[in-house]
Scaffold this active site. Structure first.
Site, PDB file in Angstrom:
ATOM      1  N   ASP A  14       0.825  -1.211   0.000  1.00 51.92           N
ATOM      2  CA  ASP A  14       0.000   0.000   0.000  1.00 51.92           C
ATOM      3  C   ASP A  14       0.857   1.258   0.000  1.00 51.92           C
ATOM      4  O   ASP A  14       0.387   2.326  -0.387  1.00 51.92           O
ATOM      5  CB  ASP A  14      -0.941   0.003   1.207  1.00 51.92           C
ATOM      6  N   LYS A  23      -1.279  -5.221   3.949  1.00 45.34           N
ATOM      7  CA  LYS A  23      -2.327  -5.753   4.836  1.00 45.34           C
ATOM      8  C   LYS A  23      -1.734  -6.407   6.077  1.00 45.34           C
ATOM      9  O   LYS A  23      -0.745  -7.149   5.994  1.00 45.34           O
ATOM     10  CB  LYS A  23      -3.163  -6.763   4.038  1.00 45.34           C
TER      11      LYS A  23
HETATM   12  O1  MRU Z   1      -7.627  -2.895   3.151  1.00 43.84           O
HETATM   13  P1  MRU Z   1      -7.444  -3.321   1.720  1.00 43.84           P
HETATM   14  O2  MRU Z   1      -8.257  -4.508   1.346  1.00 43.84           O
HETATM   15  O3  MRU Z   1      -7.621  -2.159   0.764  1.00 43.84           O
HETATM   16  O4  MRU Z   1      -5.925  -3.748   1.632  1.00 43.84           O
HETATM   17  C1  MRU Z   1      -5.382  -4.118   0.407  1.00 43.84           C
HETATM   18  C2  MRU Z   1      -4.000  -4.609   0.494  1.00 43.84           C
HETATM   19  O5  MRU Z   1      -3.390  -4.595   1.548  1.00 43.84           O
HETATM   20  C3  MRU Z   1      -3.333  -5.011  -0.768  1.00 43.84           C
HETATM   21  O6  MRU Z   1      -2.381  -5.998  -0.520  1.00 43.84           O
HETATM   22  C4  MRU Z   1      -2.679  -3.761  -1.343  1.00 43.84           C
HETATM   23  O7  MRU Z   1      -3.621  -2.775  -1.642  1.00 43.84           O
HETATM   24  C5  MRU Z   1      -1.790  -3.948  -2.480  1.00 43.84           C
HETATM   25  S1  MRU Z   1      -2.339  -4.904  -3.834  1.00 43.84           S
HETATM   26  C6  MRU Z   1      -3.253  -4.042  -4.830  1.00 43.84           C
END
Ligand code: MRU
Length: 340
Positions: free
Chosen positions: A228, A239
């Site tokens: 992220d 995550k």
């Molecule tokens: O909270 P989320 O579901 O938006 O978290 C998403 C993630 O952690 C993904 O691994 C991350 O956005 C990178 S992959 C597109």
């Protein structure tokens, strides 16, 4: 603006629709999303999610609002509110920075539309480039492990880590994926398992706490995750639970790759310590809710710790797979991550 169609976002006949991912995989419900409040709600509730996708969804909305006749100050305010909708995924801030630059131009209505369309189509090709760069690393791998959801539900293309897995599968059919269910919101068990099954890629869901025993048995050849926000020194947020996997991978000597487009790099963030981590509502941990209903299993009002992300230090990463290539620790130290 032209029609923009992806797995989880559709801009069709001047209307923006968002797929409600909280109901997947059992229910496909598209929500019309025509103003800032609606977009903030779908982002904060994780009806739409994934670092690249939320950045593009907000950019498309801003372009749509420009086409609806919003003036410059109103559009600047919309960008400011959207930018604050989630704190960790920097794609949101990076994409909206491009939209702000477009807003500064004289013919800002056209420039905003042009920029949103560019971001949309660029993400599709970034995913393809990550797929090709990363698949080369997996030539002798059979069992892969991934966390959260990094596929076409998290981007407008094939995905980040999941694009690499798809490409490896195309190149070498002997691929099998262990899918961390990814508590508390089950993006792995609900979304990744669904996406992989739709693609006919063999997969097995595990509870997050089962990864260690699989690794100890030699049943994981490589781990791929998304990000992220990547700091300049290579530390990255992803995550919650990603850091656990990185520590386990290090202990068991298993390659651990992070896969992300350049839009996930924060050029102003020097290390992971500076990455803001979103804290979420305790009810997500006290129980579970989705298309199947809502359950509370903990004592009512039980105290909860619920960060949405954790930060993995660069020293635990084998390789950073970007659209621009695969980077190793020496490349990161030489500052190559941000030089492209
Ligand atoms: O909270 P989320 O579901 O938006 O978290 C998403 C993630 O952690 C993904 O691994 C991350 O956005 C990178 S992959 C597109």
């Amino acid at each position: 603006m032209q029609d923009l169609l992806s797995t989880a976002l559709r801009y069709e006949k001047n209307t923006l629709y968002i797929l409600d991912q909280t109901l997947l995989p059992h229910e496909m419900k598209w929500l019309e999303c025509s103003d800032v409040d609606a977009m903030v709600e779908v982002i904060q509730s994780l009806r739409t999610r994934g670092a690249p996708l939320i950045g593009i969804a907000c950019s498309v909305l801003v372009a749509h609002l420009a086409e609806q006749g919003m003036d410059k100050p109103q559009l600047a305010h919309a960008i400011e509110v959207l930018r604050a909708s989630r704190p960790t995924a920097v794609n949101l801030m990076n994409n909206l920075q491009e939209m702000s630059a477009a807003l500064a131009s004289e013919n800002y209505h056209q420039q905003l539309v042009k920029t949103a369309e560019k971001l949309f189509f660029e993400d599709i090709s970034l995913c393809q480039q990550m797929a090709e760069n990363g698949a080369k690393l997996l030539k002798n791998c059979h069992n892969l492990l991934t966390h959260c959801n990094t596929g076409s539900l998290a981007t407008v293309g094939m995905g980040t880590a999941l694009s690499v897995i798809q490409q490896a599968y195309k190149n070498n059919e002997n691929i099998h994926v262990y899918v961390d269910e990814t508590r508390p919101l089950l993006q792995g068990g609900r979304l990744t398992a669904w996406e992989l099954s739709e693609l006919n890629i063999p997969n097995t869901i595990i509870c997050d706490n089962m990864a260690a025993s699989l690794m100890a048995k030699g049943q994981v050849d490589a781990i791929l995750v998304g990000a992220d926000r990547i700091a300049v020194n290579g530390d990255f947020a992803n995550k919650i639970g990603t850091y656990n996997l990185a520590v386990l991978a290090d202990y068991h000597d298993i390659p651990f790759y992070v896969v992300a487009p350049y839009t996930t790099i924060d050029v102003d963030c020097l290390s992971g310590e500076n990455i803001p981590v979103e804290q979420r509502d305790g009810d997500e941990v006290r129980g579970v809710k989705g298309s199947f209903g809502q359950v509370l299993w903990s004592p009512e009002g039980a105290k909860v710790y619920n960060p949405a992300f954790d930060v993995t230090p660069a020293k635990l990463v084998t390789g950073w797979v970007l659209d621009t290539g695969v980077f190793e620790a020496e490349d990161i130290k030489a500052g190559k991550l941000v030089k492209h």
